[in-house]
Scaffold this active site. Sequence first.
Site, PDB file in Angstrom:
ATOM      1  N   HIS A   1     -39.275 -54.934  37.564  1.00  0.00           N
ATOM      2  CA  HIS A   1     -39.236 -56.345  37.978  1.00  0.00           C
ATOM      3  C   HIS A   1     -38.445 -56.523  39.268  1.00  0.00           C
ATOM      4  CE1 HIS A   1     -37.660 -60.618  37.170  1.00  0.00           C
ATOM      5  NE2 HIS A   1     -38.949 -60.753  37.396  1.00  0.00           N
TER       6      HIS A   1
ATOM      7  N   HIS B   1     -37.547 -64.100  45.793  1.00  0.00           N
ATOM      8  CA  HIS B   1     -37.859 -64.828  44.568  1.00  0.00           C
ATOM      9  C   HIS B   1     -37.597 -66.328  44.665  1.00  0.00           C
ATOM     10  CE1 HIS B   1     -36.865 -66.547  40.580  1.00  0.00           C
ATOM     11  NE2 HIS B   1     -37.908 -65.841  40.189  1.00  0.00           N
TER      12      HIS B   1
END
Length: 290
Positions: A40, A82
């Site tokens: 991730h 992100h």
Amino acid sequence: MHVRAVAAAATAFIGTAVLLLPAPTAQAAADDDRPLVVAHRGASAYAPENTLAAVDMAADMGFSWVENDVQRTKDGELVVIHDATLARTTNVEELYPRRAPWNVRDFTSKEISRLDAGSWFGTRYAGARVPTLEQYMTRVSRNNQKLVLEIKNPQLYPGIERQTLKVLSNEGWLSPARLRSRLVVQSFSAATVRTVHELRPGVRTAFLGTPKIAELAEYATFADQINPSYMTISRGYVASVQAFDGPHGRPLEVLTWTVNTAADARQMAEYGVDGIITNKPDVVRKATKS
């Protein structure tokens, strides 16, 4: 996009077909293991998320699949980060103190390239940068890795779906070989996932979320994966998703996120998920293979 009512017969057929196929390579065999382990934002428990260092860390640890997030700068460059704001993972407040709330879309690519995206994680990574999507794809290609790419906050960036696909094409990532087994494009926006599918039907796509079971038939027309939070699913839900065929004629897959403990990883494996997205890929791999 139909529910498979003859699973036993299909299993028997597949078993016969396997005998006719050449033996897989060691890497292919590892990638075929279930659940698949996806790093991730790179190996983000061990290196600053979404940086080239995190991609390299995942490669060094032996993980071929990584996940990232894509957003757009003020001057139209796609960058890998992100948050909608630069504040958490860079020193933007120090360099540009009067430009709160420091949104990605309010800074040019040149301004973002000056930021330190590693020191917040540790002095070892001081000077790491926010990569452009081109830089990121070059590194993933160099490492012979595979990618789950998330189009982040698409409501902020009209047309980002087409632009992302153009970059992927320019970098050679929309070739038939890569489309078959090396790329998934995902989003929390069903409209974005549908748009990607309509623009490039060959691309495997994923919806991030947990649709109601009654809605799965519709999602199966444009998404190959349903990728929910591990806290929102059950064994029954996973089986319900996998009972549908997606737009490429294969069963819908479930890649769940963000699983970071051995106990949760084992539970997800017992649920039968196809993949686990994790900050700690080593922990998950050890737990699910033991």
